[in-house]
Design a protein around this motif. Structure first.
Motif, PDB file in Angstrom:
ATOM      1  N   LEU A 107      35.437  26.314 -44.215  1.00 30.23           N
ATOM      2  CA  LEU A 107      35.432  27.648 -43.608  1.00 30.23           C
ATOM      3  C   LEU A 107      36.647  28.448 -44.071  1.00 30.23           C
ATOM      4  CD1 LEU A 107      34.339  26.653 -39.987  1.00 30.23           C
ATOM      5  CD2 LEU A 107      32.918  27.800 -41.719  1.00 30.23           C
ATOM      6  N   PHE A 108      37.813  27.807 -44.069  1.00 27.95           N
ATOM      7  CA  PHE A 108      39.040  28.473 -44.515  1.00 27.95           C
ATOM      8  C   PHE A 108      38.928  28.905 -45.973  1.00 27.95           C
ATOM      9  CE2 PHE A 108      43.162  28.057 -46.661  1.00 27.95           C
ATOM     10  CZ  PHE A 108      43.880  29.044 -46.003  1.00 27.95           C
ATOM     11  N   GLU A 109      38.468  28.003 -46.836  1.00 26.16           N
ATOM     12  CA  GLU A 109      38.344  28.300 -48.262  1.00 26.16           C
ATOM     13  C   GLU A 109      37.352  29.437 -48.526  1.00 26.16           C
ATOM     14  OE1 GLU A 109      39.885  26.941 -51.203  1.00 26.16           O
ATOM     15  OE2 GLU A 109      41.309  26.482 -49.587  1.00 26.16           O
ATOM     16  N   ASN A 110      36.394  29.601 -47.626  1.00 28.05           N
ATOM     17  CA  ASN A 110      35.383  30.634 -47.792  1.00 28.05           C
ATOM     18  C   ASN A 110      35.641  31.861 -46.922  1.00 28.05           C
ATOM     19  OD1 ASN A 110      32.974  29.663 -49.615  1.00 28.05           O
ATOM     20  ND2 ASN A 110      33.815  27.888 -48.560  1.00 28.05           N
ATOM     21  N   GLU A 111      36.861  31.940 -46.397  1.00 29.90           N
ATOM     22  CA  GLU A 111      37.315  33.079 -45.610  1.00 29.90           C
ATOM     23  C   GLU A 111      36.387  33.383 -44.438  1.00 29.90           C
ATOM     24  OE1 GLU A 111      38.089  36.283 -48.357  1.00 29.90           O
ATOM     25  OE2 GLU A 111      39.618  35.110 -49.409  1.00 29.90           O
ATOM     26  N   LEU A 112      35.916  32.335 -43.789  1.00 28.50           N
ATOM     27  CA  LEU A 112      35.095  32.463 -42.585  1.00 28.50           C
ATOM     28  C   LEU A 112      35.980  32.099 -41.401  1.00 28.50           C
ATOM     29  CD1 LEU A 112      31.887  30.749 -43.959  1.00 28.50           C
ATOM     30  CD2 LEU A 112      32.208  33.201 -43.539  1.00 28.50           C
ATOM     31  N   ASP A 113      36.261  33.059 -40.568  1.00 31.22           N
ATOM     32  CA  ASP A 113      37.212  32.893 -39.479  1.00 31.22           C
ATOM     33  C   ASP A 113      36.517  32.336 -38.224  1.00 31.22           C
ATOM     34  OD1 ASP A 113      39.566  32.975 -38.045  1.00 31.22           O
ATOM     35  OD2 ASP A 113      39.398  35.105 -37.568  1.00 31.22           O
ATOM     36  N   TYR A 114      36.215  31.052 -38.264  1.00 33.71           N
ATOM     37  CA  TYR A 114      35.563  30.386 -37.147  1.00 33.71           C
ATOM     38  C   TYR A 114      36.293  29.098 -36.827  1.00 33.71           C
ATOM     39  CZ  TYR A 114      31.663  33.559 -37.582  1.00 33.71           C
ATOM     40  OH  TYR A 114      30.901  34.694 -37.607  1.00 33.71           O
ATOM     41  N   ASP A 115      36.343  28.772 -35.545  1.00 34.80           N
ATOM     42  CA  ASP A 115      36.876  27.495 -35.121  1.00 34.80           C
ATOM     43  C   ASP A 115      35.729  26.505 -35.006  1.00 34.80           C
ATOM     44  OD1 ASP A 115      39.534  28.345 -34.870  1.00 34.80           O
ATOM     45  OD2 ASP A 115      39.161  29.125 -32.856  1.00 34.80           O
ATOM     46  N   VAL A 116      36.066  25.245 -35.074  1.00 36.26           N
ATOM     47  CA  VAL A 116      35.095  24.178 -34.849  1.00 36.26           C
ATOM     48  C   VAL A 116      35.457  23.531 -33.522  1.00 36.26           C
ATOM     49  CG1 VAL A 116      34.182  21.985 -35.689  1.00 36.26           C
ATOM     50  CG2 VAL A 116      34.755  23.799 -37.322  1.00 36.26           C
ATOM     51  N   GLU A 117      34.471  23.439 -32.662  1.00 42.65           N
ATOM     52  CA  GLU A 117      34.629  22.819 -31.341  1.00 42.65           C
ATOM     53  C   GLU A 117      34.141  21.369 -31.448  1.00 42.65           C
ATOM     54  OE1 GLU A 117      31.975  24.086 -27.760  1.00 42.65           O
ATOM     55  OE2 GLU A 117      33.400  25.704 -28.147  1.00 42.65           O
ATOM     56  N   ILE A 118      34.771  20.473 -30.710  1.00 44.10           N
ATOM     57  CA  ILE A 118      34.346  19.074 -30.723  1.00 44.10           C
ATOM     58  C   ILE A 118      33.843  18.685 -29.338  1.00 44.10           C
ATOM     59  CG2 ILE A 118      35.094  16.674 -31.003  1.00 44.10           C
ATOM     60  CD1 ILE A 118      36.979  17.595 -33.194  1.00 44.10           C
ATOM     61  N   HIS A 119      32.649  18.095 -29.316  1.00 47.22           N
ATOM     62  CA  HIS A 119      32.066  17.582 -28.078  1.00 47.22           C
ATOM     63  C   HIS A 119      32.183  16.062 -28.078  1.00 47.22           C
ATOM     64  CE1 HIS A 119      29.321  21.226 -26.987  1.00 47.22           C
ATOM     65  NE2 HIS A 119      30.593  21.565 -27.166  1.00 47.22           N
ATOM     66  N   LEU A 120      32.751  15.552 -26.995  1.00 50.03           N
ATOM     67  CA  LEU A 120      33.011  14.121 -26.860  1.00 50.03           C
ATOM     68  C   LEU A 120      32.006  13.481 -25.915  1.00 50.03           C
ATOM     69  CD1 LEU A 120      36.847  14.520 -26.327  1.00 50.03           C
ATOM     70  CD2 LEU A 120      35.717  13.781 -28.437  1.00 50.03           C
ATOM     71  N   ASP A 121      31.572  12.290 -26.251  1.00 47.97           N
ATOM     72  CA  ASP A 121      30.616  11.574 -25.399  1.00 47.97           C
ATOM     73  C   ASP A 121      31.372  10.703 -24.392  1.00 47.97           C
ATOM     74  OD1 ASP A 121      28.030  10.903 -24.520  1.00 47.97           O
ATOM     75  OD2 ASP A 121      28.141   9.018 -25.624  1.00 47.97           O
ATOM     76  N   ILE A 122      32.215  11.362 -23.606  1.00 47.76           N
ATOM     77  CA  ILE A 122      32.936  10.686 -22.528  1.00 47.76           C
ATOM     78  C   ILE A 122      32.803  11.541 -21.277  1.00 47.76           C
ATOM     79  CG2 ILE A 122      34.580   9.429 -23.972  1.00 47.76           C
ATOM     80  CD1 ILE A 122      36.616  11.629 -23.478  1.00 47.76           C
ATOM     81  N   GLY A 123      32.927  10.914 -20.121  1.00 52.34           N
ATOM     82  CA  GLY A 123      32.772  11.668 -18.885  1.00 52.34           C
ATOM     83  C   GLY A 123      33.753  11.234 -17.819  1.00 52.34           C
ATOM     84  N   ASN A 124      33.902  12.082 -16.800  1.00 50.97           N
ATOM     85  CA  ASN A 124      34.861  11.780 -15.744  1.00 50.97           C
ATOM     86  C   ASN A 124      34.224  11.142 -14.524  1.00 50.97           C
ATOM     87  OD1 ASN A 124      33.588  14.015 -14.718  1.00 50.97           O
ATOM     88  ND2 ASN A 124      35.390  15.332 -14.776  1.00 50.97           N
ATOM     89  N   SER A 125      32.958  10.759 -14.627  1.00 50.52           N
ATOM     90  CA  SER A 125      32.305  10.074 -13.520  1.00 50.52           C
ATOM     91  C   SER A 125      32.920   8.688 -13.335  1.00 50.52           C
ATOM     92  CB  SER A 125      30.804   9.927 -13.799  1.00 50.52           C
ATOM     93  OG  SER A 125      30.233   9.029 -12.877  1.00 50.52           O
ATOM     94  N   LYS A 126      33.293   8.374 -12.118  1.00 52.52           N
ATOM     95  CA  LYS A 126      33.887   7.060 -11.837  1.00 52.52           C
ATOM     96  C   LYS A 126      32.885   5.936 -12.089  1.00 52.52           C
ATOM     97  CE  LYS A 126      37.802   8.662 -10.288  1.00 52.52           C
ATOM     98  NZ  LYS A 126      38.719   9.082 -11.281  1.00 52.52           N
ATOM     99  N   LYS A 127      31.588   6.274 -12.114  1.00 54.89           N
ATOM    100  CA  LYS A 127      30.558   5.276 -12.376  1.00 54.89           C
ATOM    101  C   LYS A 127      30.444   4.956 -13.863  1.00 54.89           C
ATOM    102  CE  LYS A 127      27.826   6.801  -8.459  1.00 54.89           C
ATOM    103  NZ  LYS A 127      26.616   7.501  -8.024  1.00 54.89           N
ATOM    104  N   GLY A 128      30.891   5.879 -14.718  1.00 55.45           N
ATOM    105  CA  GLY A 128      30.792   5.689 -16.165  1.00 55.45           C
ATOM    106  C   GLY A 128      31.879   4.774 -16.695  1.00 55.45           C
ATOM    107  N   LYS A 129      31.667   4.312 -17.916  1.00 60.05           N
ATOM    108  CA  LYS A 129      32.608   3.383 -18.553  1.00 60.05           C
ATOM    109  C   LYS A 129      33.746   4.095 -19.274  1.00 60.05           C
ATOM    110  CE  LYS A 129      28.751   0.353 -19.693  1.00 60.05           C
ATOM    111  NZ  LYS A 129      27.984  -0.197 -20.817  1.00 60.05           N
ATOM    112  N   THR A 130      33.653   5.408 -19.426  1.00 59.10           N
ATOM    113  CA  THR A 130      34.606   6.103 -20.292  1.00 59.10           C
ATOM    114  C   THR A 130      35.596   7.004 -19.570  1.00 59.10           C
ATOM    115  OG1 THR A 130      33.018   7.903 -20.627  1.00 59.10           O
ATOM    116  CG2 THR A 130      32.991   6.088 -22.235  1.00 59.10           C
TER     117      THR A 130
END
Length: 158
Positions: free
Chosen positions: A99-122
């Motif tokens: 994106l930078f090399e092509n002068e496209l001014d966008y951020d990349v967001e990252i989605h994580l497969d973790i959660g804050n549920s106390k029942k979950g492992k992560t």
């Protein structure tokens, strides 16, 4: 070379995926876009790892590109989440460079497969994993806001 599948475009190499993202952004210059990367994995006899790049035209839908890889069996949840996060970060960095090399001014967001549920492992990994991703300069989300990892990549990984 990394190969991706797309419901819209079929099989593409990574550079072709990046070029397609550029074409779509340039085709709709007045639209708002979000670029999101997420990874999920499922462990059976081997571990199937799916990394997804989603290009979202805000309010107008989107498309995704999925890379599938199989690796040795990963049982340890911490190792599995670190592996997923590392892959998302590596992919996001390559995409940001493009994106930078092509002068496209966008951020990349990252989605994580973790959660804050106390029942979950992560839930015990949230602070360290989100700290790692933000220290690398990316905005990240976890469940329930991490649909690219927890829905798209998850579905493909099963």
């Amino acid at each position: 070379m990394r190969t991706y599948r797309s419901e819209t475009h079929g099989r593409l190499e990574e550079e072709e995926v990046f070029q397609q993202i550029k074409k779509d952004i340039e085709k709709f210059p007045n639209d708002e876009f979000k670029i999101v990367v997420g990874t999920d994995s499922q462990t059976y006899s081997k571990t199937k790892i799916v990394s997804v790049i989603a290009l979202l035209r805000v309010g107008k839908g989107g498309k995704y590109f999925a890379h599938v890889e199989r690796t040795k069996h990963i049982e340890n949840i911490r190792v599995k989440i670190y592996n997923e996060t590392m892959r998302s970060l590596d992919l996001s960095k390559r995409l940001m460079y493009f994106l930078f090399e092509n002068e496209l001014d966008y951020d990349v967001e990252i989605h994580l497969d973790i959660g804050n549920s106390k029942k979950g492992k992560t839930h015990m990994l949230i602070n360290e994993i989100t700290g790692w991703v933000t220290a690398e300069g990316f905005v990240c989300y976890h469940k329930p806001k991490s649909f690219v990892a927890s829905t798209i990549a998850d579905r493909i990984s099963k």
